[in-house]
Design a protein around this motif. Structure first.
Motif, PDB file in Angstrom:
ATOM      1  N   ARG A 314       0.819  -1.221   0.000  1.00  0.00           N
ATOM      2  CA  ARG A 314       0.000   0.000   0.000  1.00  0.00           C
ATOM      3  C   ARG A 314       0.849   1.266   0.000  1.00  0.00           C
ATOM      4  O   ARG A 314       0.373   2.347  -0.369  1.00  0.00           O
ATOM      5  CB  ARG A 314      -0.925   0.009   1.215  1.00  0.00           C
ATOM      6  N   ARG A 317       2.057   4.371  -3.352  1.00  0.00           N
ATOM      7  CA  ARG A 317       0.860   5.127  -3.708  1.00  0.00           C
ATOM      8  C   ARG A 317       0.839   5.588  -5.163  1.00  0.00           C
ATOM      9  O   ARG A 317      -0.221   5.879  -5.707  1.00  0.00           O
ATOM     10  CB  ARG A 317       0.733   6.345  -2.785  1.00  0.00           C
ATOM     11  N   GLU A 320       0.934   2.478 -10.928  1.00  0.00           N
ATOM     12  CA  GLU A 320      -0.076   2.426 -11.987  1.00  0.00           C
ATOM     13  C   GLU A 320      -0.169   1.035 -12.610  1.00  0.00           C
ATOM     14  O   GLU A 320      -1.252   0.613 -13.018  1.00  0.00           O
ATOM     15  CB  GLU A 320       0.252   3.461 -13.074  1.00  0.00           C
ATOM     16  N   THR A 337      -6.044  -2.424  -2.249  1.00  0.00           N
ATOM     17  CA  THR A 337      -7.072  -1.502  -2.745  1.00  0.00           C
ATOM     18  C   THR A 337      -6.759  -0.048  -2.413  1.00  0.00           C
ATOM     19  O   THR A 337      -7.506   0.855  -2.789  1.00  0.00           O
ATOM     20  CB  THR A 337      -8.454  -1.867  -2.168  1.00  0.00           C
ATOM     21  N   ARG A 338      -5.632   0.188  -1.730  1.00  0.00           N
ATOM     22  CA  ARG A 338      -5.203   1.560  -1.425  1.00  0.00           C
ATOM     23  C   ARG A 338      -4.414   2.171  -2.585  1.00  0.00           C
ATOM     24  O   ARG A 338      -4.032   3.341  -2.521  1.00  0.00           O
ATOM     25  CB  ARG A 338      -4.333   1.555  -0.158  1.00  0.00           C
ATOM     26  N   LYS A 340      -4.621   3.837  -5.360  1.00  0.00           N
ATOM     27  CA  LYS A 340      -5.654   4.611  -6.046  1.00  0.00           C
ATOM     28  C   LYS A 340      -5.314   4.939  -7.496  1.00  0.00           C
ATOM     29  O   LYS A 340      -6.207   5.201  -8.299  1.00  0.00           O
ATOM     30  CB  LYS A 340      -5.913   5.921  -5.289  1.00  0.00           C
ATOM     31  N   ARG A 341      -4.029   4.943  -7.837  1.00  0.00           N
ATOM     32  CA  ARG A 341      -3.640   5.324  -9.198  1.00  0.00           C
ATOM     33  C   ARG A 341      -3.459   4.124 -10.119  1.00  0.00           C
ATOM     34  O   ARG A 341      -3.120   4.282 -11.292  1.00  0.00           O
ATOM     35  CB  ARG A 341      -2.347   6.142  -9.162  1.00  0.00           C
ATOM     36  N   ARG A 358     -13.231  -5.103  -1.890  1.00  0.00           N
ATOM     37  CA  ARG A 358     -13.352  -3.678  -2.176  1.00  0.00           C
ATOM     38  C   ARG A 358     -12.533  -3.281  -3.404  1.00  0.00           C
ATOM     39  O   ARG A 358     -11.897  -2.237  -3.438  1.00  0.00           O
ATOM     40  CB  ARG A 358     -12.932  -2.864  -0.956  1.00  0.00           C
ATOM     41  N   LYS A 361     -12.528   0.279  -4.936  1.00  0.00           N
ATOM     42  CA  LYS A 361     -11.680   1.401  -4.536  1.00  0.00           C
ATOM     43  C   LYS A 361     -10.615   1.701  -5.593  1.00  0.00           C
ATOM     44  O   LYS A 361     -10.052   2.792  -5.613  1.00  0.00           O
ATOM     45  CB  LYS A 361     -11.012   1.101  -3.194  1.00  0.00           C
ATOM     46  N   LEU A 362     -10.352   0.713  -6.440  1.00  0.00           N
ATOM     47  CA  LEU A 362      -9.362   0.902  -7.506  1.00  0.00           C
ATOM     48  C   LEU A 362     -10.058   1.555  -8.699  1.00  0.00           C
ATOM     49  O   LEU A 362     -10.217   0.966  -9.766  1.00  0.00           O
ATOM     50  CB  LEU A 362      -8.744  -0.447  -7.894  1.00  0.00           C
ATOM     51  N   LYS A 363     -10.453   2.778  -8.518  1.00  0.00           N
ATOM     52  CA  LYS A 363     -11.312   3.460  -9.487  1.00  0.00           C
ATOM     53  C   LYS A 363     -10.619   3.768 -10.808  1.00  0.00           C
ATOM     54  O   LYS A 363     -11.278   4.020 -11.817  1.00  0.00           O
ATOM     55  CB  LYS A 363     -11.859   4.753  -8.872  1.00  0.00           C
ATOM     56  N   SER A 364      -9.293   3.756 -10.819  1.00  0.00           N
ATOM     57  CA  SER A 364      -8.572   4.094 -12.050  1.00  0.00           C
ATOM     58  C   SER A 364      -8.256   2.875 -12.905  1.00  0.00           C
ATOM     59  O   SER A 364      -7.783   3.019 -14.043  1.00  0.00           O
ATOM     60  CB  SER A 364      -7.267   4.823 -11.707  1.00  0.00           C
TER      61      SER A 364
END
Length: 469
Positions: A314, A317, A320, A337-338, A340-341, A358, A361-364
């Motif tokens: 995690r 950050r 990608e 899932t932390r 984010k990128r 979850r 949480k990986l919205k990208s």
């Protein structure tokens, strides 16, 4: 006492004088083959992964034994069974016609190949006594070395670029060193970093792959513009890599070494974006392994024998692309899932029974490669991953169509090959947008599948979906 000492010295001398056993492939008994497979770890991969230095040794041996230019349509396969000291216990030889010239439609006359193999095997032993595979010391390993008798004709020299230098000789002879941006010293039989690299202060790319480097110490102050460093396919260990602090290096390739953890040297590279550690046995990873790597965007742990991925992942950050192909993972840490990128989530060829609950949480993330696992369902919240474009779930344990997949509106490619759908998944017809759909290898696709499911297939094709079945 004298008898005991005599026996001891005799046994010791026998051990010291032990010679490799050289056998023809056709003479290997079933019992011996089973013994070799049982006792020696098979380290096979693509043939071109055999270290250049090892191939060079065997090329030279064969040139001394045979006039190989007279048998250019043949090649020799040498299966080396190495003990924990890296010495050869057994060497199994076979000779065949080369790939290009062998005619698969005819029964080949093997008499010449058999004669060559016999001639080689009778003379190999004296050449093998000094051979040591330093990469495999500590384990009993089997590797294959092939020797082609075909020497490719010399090609016309290509126009040389002032910015690119190939090989040690050219590096030492180059006069206008300020123009050089790329220095390629791969497969140069190097055992140490040559001082010549510092002749090029504007160097941006340095390739040192497939040598026999066991220690590396690079002074980045003397290479202030270096962006890419390739140290793959050497004999480097965790504490044998030193790279001074810098703000220029962006890519560090350490694949196929003897590394067990993220080396400290990587943290000295403050602008590092790409870190490749695949094909190492990363048994030493801990939560602390990922500290001070927040700027890394592309992390490669391909075929790294990982059974557990530490939750400390995690900390990365800025990640990608995460490549976890060909490992032994049964679960993934919740902390993943932390990231984010993250855009590319590649976990194929593992033993995963579930993806993180979850995942949303990986919205990208727009690309998921999770084929060749043990997945039987998807997390419910995956429907919130609106950016998904490619989802590969082939070769899993799905028996019912995951309803979550029907909710995606931007999906371009969906692979459900080789799962266990007994009937055509009718929910597929609800997918509103899709370019490619892979269904091969499912039980419902029998011989009459095209007739039985013609209506469903027609509906999919009417939406301009390319269906592979």
């Amino acid at each position: 006492m004298r008898i005991f000492l005599t026996i001891f010295l005799l046994v010791a001398s026998l051990g010291l004088s032990a010679q490799p056993v050289v056998l023809l492939q056709k003479d290997v008994s079933k019992e011996l083959a089973q013994k070799l497979n049982r006792e020696y770890q098979n380290n096979e991969g693509p043939v071109n992964q055999t270290p250049h230095s090892v191939r060079t040794v065997f090329d030279n041996i064969y040139r001394q034994i045979l006039q190989t230019d007279k048998f250019k349509e043949y090649m020799a396969w040498n299966k080396l069974y190495l003990n924990a000291e890296g010495k050869i216990d057994y060497l199994v030889v076979s000779v065949t016609k080369s790939f290009q010239l062998a005619d698969g439609k005819k029964k080949e006359d093997t008499s010449v190949a058999d004669s060559l193999a016999a001639a080689v095997s009778a003379q190999l032993t004296p050449y093998l006594s000094d051979f040591v595979s330093r990469r495999t010391i500590g384990t009993k390993t089997a590797i294959t070395v092939f020797v082609s008798f075909y020497n490719r004709p010399l090609t016309e020299p290509q126009a040389r670029k002032d910015s690119v230098v190939n090989g040690l000789a050219e590096a030492m002879a180059t006069k206008d060193t300020l123009k050089v941006k790329t220095l390629a010293l791969g497969q140069n039989l190097l055992t140490s970093i040559p001082e010549v690299i510092y002749r090029f202060p504007n160097l941006e790319e340095l390739f040192l792959g497939d040598n026999d480097l066991e220690t590396v110490n690079i002074d980045m102050a003397r290479l202030p513009k270096l962006r890419q460093l390739d140290l793959s396919r050497n004999i480097l260990r965790d504490n044998s890599i030193a790279i001074s602090k810098n703000k220029s290096l962006e890519l560090l390739n350490l694949q196929m070494n003897l590394i067990t953890d993220v080396p400290r040297a990587a943290r000295n590279c403050k602008k590092l974006e790409t870190l490749w550690l695949g094909n190492n046995r990363l048994s030493g990873l801990t939560n602390a392994s990922f500290r001070k790597l927040r700027q890394v965007k592309d992390l490669n742990f391909y075929k790294a024998e990982l059974a557990v991925l530490p939750k400390g992942i995690r900390k990365m950050r800025g990640l990608e692309v995460l490549d976890l192909y060909y490992n032994k993972l049964e679960t993934l840490p919740k902390s993943i899932t932390r990231l984010k990128r993250l855009t590319h989530f590649a976990v194929s060829y593992n033993q995963l029974t579930a993806l993180p609950k979850r995942m949303d949480k990986l919205k990208s993330v727009h690309t998921i490669y999770a084929h060749h696992n043990h997945l039987s369902k998807l997390p419910e919240r995956i429907t919130r991953m609106k950016k998904l474009r490619i989802v590969d779930l082939g070769y899993n344990w799905l028996t019912t169509f995951p309803a979550e997949l029907a909710s995606f509106t931007n999906l371009e490619e969906l692979d459900l090959s080789a799962n266990n759908f007994p009937e055509f998944p009718m929910q597929l017809l609800q997918i509103r947008k899709l370019d490619k759909l892979h269904l091969r290898g499912n039980p419902f696709l029998g011989q009459d599948a095209e007739r039985k499911y013609s209506d469903q297939l027609s509906q999919l094709k009417s939406k301009n979906i390319e269906v592979f079945y």
